[in-house]
Design a protein around this motif. Sequence first.
Motif, PDB file in Angstrom:
ATOM      1  N   VAL A  62      19.850  21.656  28.086  1.00  0.00           N
ATOM      2  CA  VAL A  62      19.460  22.495  27.282  1.00  0.00           C
ATOM      3  C   VAL A  62      18.700  23.717  28.041  1.00  0.00           C
ATOM      4  O   VAL A  62      18.734  24.920  27.637  1.00  0.00           O
ATOM      5  CB  VAL A  62      18.201  21.726  26.635  1.00  0.00           C
ATOM      6  CG1 VAL A  62      17.234  22.827  25.626  1.00  0.00           C
ATOM      7  CG2 VAL A  62      18.672  20.787  25.418  1.00  0.00           C
ATOM      8  N   SER A  90      19.315  21.750  19.552  1.00  0.00           N
ATOM      9  CA  SER A  90      19.945  20.905  20.537  1.00  0.00           C
ATOM     10  C   SER A  90      20.019  19.728  19.782  1.00  0.00           C
ATOM     11  O   SER A  90      19.506  19.080  18.687  1.00  0.00           O
ATOM     12  CB  SER A  90      19.080  20.860  21.670  1.00  0.00           C
ATOM     13  OG  SER A  90      17.665  20.285  21.420  1.00  0.00           O
ATOM     14  N   VAL A  91      20.916  18.829  20.313  1.00  0.00           N
ATOM     15  CA  VAL A  91      21.397  17.237  20.003  1.00  0.00           C
ATOM     16  C   VAL A  91      20.758  16.593  21.293  1.00  0.00           C
ATOM     17  O   VAL A  91      20.882  16.933  22.340  1.00  0.00           O
ATOM     18  CB  VAL A  91      22.531  17.107  19.718  1.00  0.00           C
ATOM     19  CG1 VAL A  91      22.949  15.618  19.581  1.00  0.00           C
ATOM     20  CG2 VAL A  91      23.110  17.892  18.406  1.00  0.00           C
ATOM     21  N   GLY A 126      29.294  14.974  16.410  1.00  0.00           N
ATOM     22  CA  GLY A 126      29.316  15.592  15.299  1.00  0.00           C
ATOM     23  C   GLY A 126      27.707  16.099  14.912  1.00  0.00           C
ATOM     24  O   GLY A 126      27.941  17.144  13.842  1.00  0.00           O
ATOM     25  N   GLY A 135      25.835  18.119  16.095  1.00  0.00           N
ATOM     26  CA  GLY A 135      25.553  19.670  16.249  1.00  0.00           C
ATOM     27  C   GLY A 135      25.907  20.486  15.143  1.00  0.00           C
ATOM     28  O   GLY A 135      25.513  21.256  14.442  1.00  0.00           O
ATOM     29  N   VAL A 165      30.395  25.908  25.208  1.00  0.00           N
ATOM     30  CA  VAL A 165      31.668  26.066  24.230  1.00  0.00           C
ATOM     31  C   VAL A 165      31.221  25.014  23.040  1.00  0.00           C
ATOM     32  O   VAL A 165      31.711  25.494  21.779  1.00  0.00           O
ATOM     33  CB  VAL A 165      32.868  25.380  24.909  1.00  0.00           C
ATOM     34  CG1 VAL A 165      33.693  25.021  23.932  1.00  0.00           C
ATOM     35  CG2 VAL A 165      33.308  26.215  25.988  1.00  0.00           C
ATOM     36  N   ALA A 166      30.365  24.060  23.166  1.00  0.00           N
ATOM     37  CA  ALA A 166      30.162  23.354  22.050  1.00  0.00           C
ATOM     38  C   ALA A 166      29.289  24.074  20.850  1.00  0.00           C
ATOM     39  O   ALA A 166      29.719  23.901  20.033  1.00  0.00           O
ATOM     40  CB  ALA A 166      29.308  21.924  22.506  1.00  0.00           C
ATOM     41  N   SER A 167      28.418  24.685  21.338  1.00  0.00           N
ATOM     42  CA  SER A 167      27.809  25.446  20.472  1.00  0.00           C
ATOM     43  C   SER A 167      28.465  26.387  19.946  1.00  0.00           C
ATOM     44  O   SER A 167      28.409  26.587  18.461  1.00  0.00           O
ATOM     45  CB  SER A 167      26.363  26.199  21.201  1.00  0.00           C
ATOM     46  OG  SER A 167      25.480  26.688  20.014  1.00  0.00           O
ATOM     47  N   LYS A 213      31.464  26.393  19.105  1.00  0.00           N
ATOM     48  CA  LYS A 213      32.335  25.679  18.100  1.00  0.00           C
ATOM     49  C   LYS A 213      31.613  25.253  16.816  1.00  0.00           C
ATOM     50  O   LYS A 213      32.087  25.293  15.760  1.00  0.00           O
ATOM     51  CB  LYS A 213      33.095  24.582  18.802  1.00  0.00           C
ATOM     52  CG  LYS A 213      34.169  24.729  19.724  1.00  0.00           C
ATOM     53  CD  LYS A 213      34.713  23.434  20.039  1.00  0.00           C
ATOM     54  CE  LYS A 213      36.421  23.695  20.739  1.00  0.00           C
ATOM     55  NZ  LYS A 213      36.910  22.728  20.913  1.00  0.00           N
TER      56      LYS A 213
HETATM   57  C1  LIG Z   1      25.242  22.705  21.525  1.00  0.00           C
HETATM   58  C2  LIG Z   1      25.116  21.288  21.261  1.00  0.00           C
HETATM   59  C3  LIG Z   1      23.757  21.356  20.218  1.00  0.00           C
HETATM   60  C4  LIG Z   1      25.997  20.683  20.055  1.00  0.00           C
HETATM   61  O1  LIG Z   1      26.016  19.528  19.645  1.00  0.00           O
HETATM   62  P1  LIG Z   1      26.871  18.201  19.857  1.00  0.00           P
HETATM   63  O2  LIG Z   1      26.312  17.386  18.587  1.00  0.00           O
HETATM   64  O3  LIG Z   1      27.280  17.821  21.035  1.00  0.00           O
HETATM   65  O4  LIG Z   1      28.314  19.024  18.902  1.00  0.00           O
HETATM   66  P2  LIG Z   1      29.429  18.503  17.929  1.00  0.00           P
HETATM   67  O5  LIG Z   1      29.506  16.875  18.539  1.00  0.00           O
HETATM   68  O6  LIG Z   1      28.882  18.821  16.564  1.00  0.00           O
HETATM   69  O7  LIG Z   1      30.776  19.281  18.479  1.00  0.00           O
HETATM   70  C5  LIG Z   1      30.839  20.424  17.922  1.00  0.00           C
HETATM   71  C6  LIG Z   1      32.193  21.125  18.645  1.00  0.00           C
HETATM   72  O8  LIG Z   1      32.260  21.159  20.185  1.00  0.00           O
HETATM   73  C7  LIG Z   1      32.947  20.328  20.739  1.00  0.00           C
HETATM   74  N1  LIG Z   1      32.024  19.752  21.949  1.00  0.00           N
HETATM   75  C8  LIG Z   1      31.179  18.988  22.082  1.00  0.00           C
HETATM   76  N2  LIG Z   1      30.566  18.959  23.241  1.00  0.00           N
HETATM   77  C9  LIG Z   1      31.422  19.629  24.121  1.00  0.00           C
HETATM   78  C10 LIG Z   1      31.542  19.966  25.472  1.00  0.00           C
HETATM   79  N3  LIG Z   1      30.585  19.434  26.328  1.00  0.00           N
HETATM   80  N4  LIG Z   1      32.451  20.899  25.936  1.00  0.00           N
HETATM   81  C11 LIG Z   1      33.438  21.367  24.798  1.00  0.00           C
HETATM   82  N5  LIG Z   1      33.317  21.113  23.534  1.00  0.00           N
HETATM   83  C12 LIG Z   1      32.394  20.198  23.115  1.00  0.00           C
HETATM   84  C13 LIG Z   1      33.073  19.051  19.819  1.00  0.00           C
HETATM   85  O9  LIG Z   1      34.476  18.409  20.288  1.00  0.00           O
HETATM   86  C14 LIG Z   1      33.406  19.740  18.536  1.00  0.00           C
HETATM   87  O10 LIG Z   1      34.424  20.541  18.657  1.00  0.00           O
HETATM   88  P3  LIG Z   1      35.528  20.509  17.244  1.00  0.00           P
HETATM   89  O11 LIG Z   1      34.592  21.112  16.198  1.00  0.00           O
HETATM   90  O12 LIG Z   1      36.903  21.232  17.724  1.00  0.00           O
HETATM   91  O13 LIG Z   1      35.661  19.058  16.846  1.00  0.00           O
HETATM   92  C15 LIG Z   1      24.685  20.142  22.229  1.00  0.00           C
HETATM   93  O14 LIG Z   1      25.646  20.208  23.042  1.00  0.00           O
HETATM   94  C16 LIG Z   1      23.251  20.375  22.715  1.00  0.00           C
HETATM   95  O15 LIG Z   1      22.416  19.950  22.483  1.00  0.00           O
HETATM   96  N6  LIG Z   1      23.574  21.283  24.096  1.00  0.00           N
HETATM   97  C17 LIG Z   1      22.291  21.569  24.678  1.00  0.00           C
HETATM   98  C18 LIG Z   1      21.228  22.615  23.947  1.00  0.00           C
HETATM   99  C19 LIG Z   1      22.384  23.642  23.469  1.00  0.00           C
HETATM  100  O16 LIG Z   1      23.195  24.390  24.105  1.00  0.00           O
HETATM  101  N7  LIG Z   1      21.703  24.403  22.506  1.00  0.00           N
HETATM  102  C20 LIG Z   1      22.330  25.367  21.626  1.00  0.00           C
HETATM  103  C21 LIG Z   1      21.864  26.702  22.229  1.00  0.00           C
HETATM  104  S1  LIG Z   1      22.817  27.856  21.248  1.00  0.00           S
END
Ligand SMILES: CC(C)(COP(=O)(O)OP(=O)(O)OC[C@H]1O[C@@H](n2cnc3c(N)ncnc32)[C@H](O)[C@@H]1OP(=O)(O)O)[C@@H](O)C(=O)NCCC(=O)NCCS
Length: 160
Positions: free
Chosen positions: A25, A82-83, A91, A93, A121-123, A125
Amino acid sequence: MSLILRLCNEKDIDIVYKMANDSTVRENAFSGDAIPYDDHCRWYADSLANVDRIMYIAEERNVIVGQIRLDKQNNKAIISYSVEKNNRKKGYGKQILRSIKREAMLNGIVMLEGLVKKRNVASRKAFVHNGFIESEEENYFRYIYLLKSGDNIEIDKNSK
Ligand SMILES: CC(C)(COP(=O)(O)OP(=O)(O)OC[C@H]1O[C@@H](n2cnc3c(N)ncnc32)[C@H](O)[C@@H]1OP(=O)(O)O)[C@@H](O)C(=O)NCCC(=O)NCCS
């Protein structure tokens, strides 16, 4: 999945601190330094009292899986979310961003905005999956969503 968003209360101060100070985070935040607990306590009390800041805990079956905050600026709100680290990549996020649309509408917000570091990338997406429109800035991506009728309908708790 039966994820709910509920408003944060005084008792959530430590879980919100734990999630805010998680290393990933902090890396993805625009102010990346670790947060001292005393600073957090002041910030949390101010935030609960701030009518323009709405903070939610995301829970599934009474287990906290994440948090999301709306910072209102007139009828627009900036999203921070954040998750919890053990629940990432399941899923949540995507689901949290989907669920916040209804809460935003109920609070008179018409536009949601998220700012995401390019390497997050995760956010990125999660925002795109939820229909946010992406635009590229120098150091981050901006995601915009204009709320529309239908976004205020309660989500089917069995669907992601
Ligand atoms: C960003 C965050 C909220 C995403 O939550 P999450 O529950 O892990 O995400 P999801 O499981 O819904 O996945 C979302 C997509 O990202 C992809 N993904 C998840 N983690 C990933 C990673 N580390 N690297 C690349 N892709 C990733 C998933 O496969 C999914 O892709 P899809 O739609 O093609 O299936 C989480 O990683 C987090 O808390 N990160 C730290 C805080 C943060 O970055 N907050 C956002 C600030 S803008």
